[in-house]
Enzyme design. Structure first.
Site, PDB file in Angstrom:
ATOM      1  CD  GLU A 100      -2.571  -1.731   2.172  1.00 36.27           C
ATOM      2  OE1 GLU A 100      -2.507  -1.160   3.417  1.00 36.27           O
ATOM      3  OE2 GLU A 100      -3.176  -2.775   1.856  1.00 36.27           O
ATOM      4  CB  SER A 214      -6.810 -13.159   2.859  1.00 39.14           C
ATOM      5  OG  SER A 214      -7.330 -11.896   2.039  1.00 39.14           O
TER       6      SER A 214
HETATM    7  P1  PGA Z   1      -5.023  -8.532   5.000  1.00 36.55           P
HETATM    8  O1  PGA Z   1      -3.779  -7.458   5.055  1.00 36.55           O
HETATM    9  O2  PGA Z   1      -4.682  -9.605   6.233  1.00 36.55           O
HETATM   10  O3  PGA Z   1      -6.094  -7.903   5.471  1.00 36.55           O
HETATM   11  O4  PGA Z   1      -5.160  -9.196   3.765  1.00 36.55           O
HETATM   12  C1  PGA Z   1      -2.395  -8.057   5.111  1.00 36.55           C
HETATM   13  C2  PGA Z   1      -1.369  -7.079   5.063  1.00 36.55           C
HETATM   14  O5  PGA Z   1      -1.663  -5.965   4.242  1.00 36.55           O
HETATM   15  O6  PGA Z   1      -0.348  -6.834   6.001  1.00 36.55           O
END
Ligand code: PGA
Length: 252
Positions: A100, A214
């Site tokens: 991100e 996830s």
């Molecule tokens: P998520 O995010 O478990 O919500 O998929 C993992 C992360 O971005 O560290």
């Protein structure tokens, strides 16, 4: 080689003070009740909640981390937070190069590397994230993308003591889609071989490689039982103490 599991929670841009404190307190009491935990636990709240969560975790043994840092110690960098500031508020670790950040803020592996060097100087454990997008996977570029990210993001002083790698396929983050066990096993083994090229065999054998994307209580056991998976970086499921704890305990 037995590597101690690291279960890390990335709270992202979630957690007002009251909720953050409560989540920290719940995890602290669960961790303290555990006589000799077989895993390390790290939580990474947003900057605004670090101080409150630090208070809540105090003496629990749970590690505290930031979600990013600048590579400079101080100065004219509006909106940024330095590694020394993270140390000052009680952090032990910092997540760097999350997809991100790479996507939303244009962070390159070269920048991640600079940040990691600065964080290591302050004695912070860096959790360096790598992972391919869906388009890159479909184009058969997973290993070349991930390999380049590992080689370019790791500064030369990196070692198993100051660095953890997190493999997070971008298409699996927050989507409910999880990479197959075969894919995770293949990419993790590949990452270890890339670490060996840059940092030598000993560091490669000792360095922890987390899986992220996830992860939830229902799939944690299978993922964490893979030979080269040494923990998890958990987003959504780290915001509920029951779920995060269930992930951490799924190996027992
Ligand atoms: P998520 O995010 O478990 O919500 O998929 C993992 C992360 O971005 O560290």
């Amino acid at each position: 080689m037995t590597r101690r599991l690291l279960i890390a929670g990335n709270w992202k841009m979630n957690g007002l003070l009251q909720q953050a404190r409560k989540l920290g307190e719940e995890l602290a009491s669960l961790f303290k009740e555990e006589k000799s935990p077989s895993f390390d636990m790290l939580v990474c709240p947003p900057f605004t909640a670090l101080s409150a969560v630090q208070e809540a975790l105090k003496d629990s043994g749970i590690l505290l981390g930031g979600q990013d840092c600048h590579f400079k110690e101080s100065g004219a960098h509006t909106g940024d937070i330095s590694p020394v500031m993270l140390k000052d508020v009680g952090c032990d670790a910092v997540i760097l190069g999350h997809s991100e950040r790479r996507q939303d803020h244009g962070e390159t592996s070269a920048l991640v590397r600079e940040k990691a060097t600065a964080a290591h100087k302050e004695g912070l454990l860096t959790v360096i994230c790598v992972g391919e997008t869906e388009a890159q996977r479909d184009a058969g570029e997973t290993l070349s993308v991930v390999g380049e990210q590992v080689r370019d993001s790791l500064p030369e002083e990196s070692s198993a003591n100051n660095t953890v790698i997190a493999y997070e396929p971008v298409w699996a983050i927050g989507t409910g889609k999880v990479a197959s066990v075969q894919d995770v096993a293949e990419v993790h083994a590949f990452i270890r071989s890339e670490i060996e090229k840059v940092l030598g065999k000993e560091n490669a054998e000792k360095m922890r490689i987390l899986y992220g994307g996830s992860v939830k209580p229902s799939n944690a056991k299978e993922l964490l039982s893979l030979e080269d998976v040494d923990g998890a970086l958990v987003g959504g499921a780290s915001l509920k103490s029951d779920d995060f704890w269930a992930i951490a305990k799924s190996q027992d």
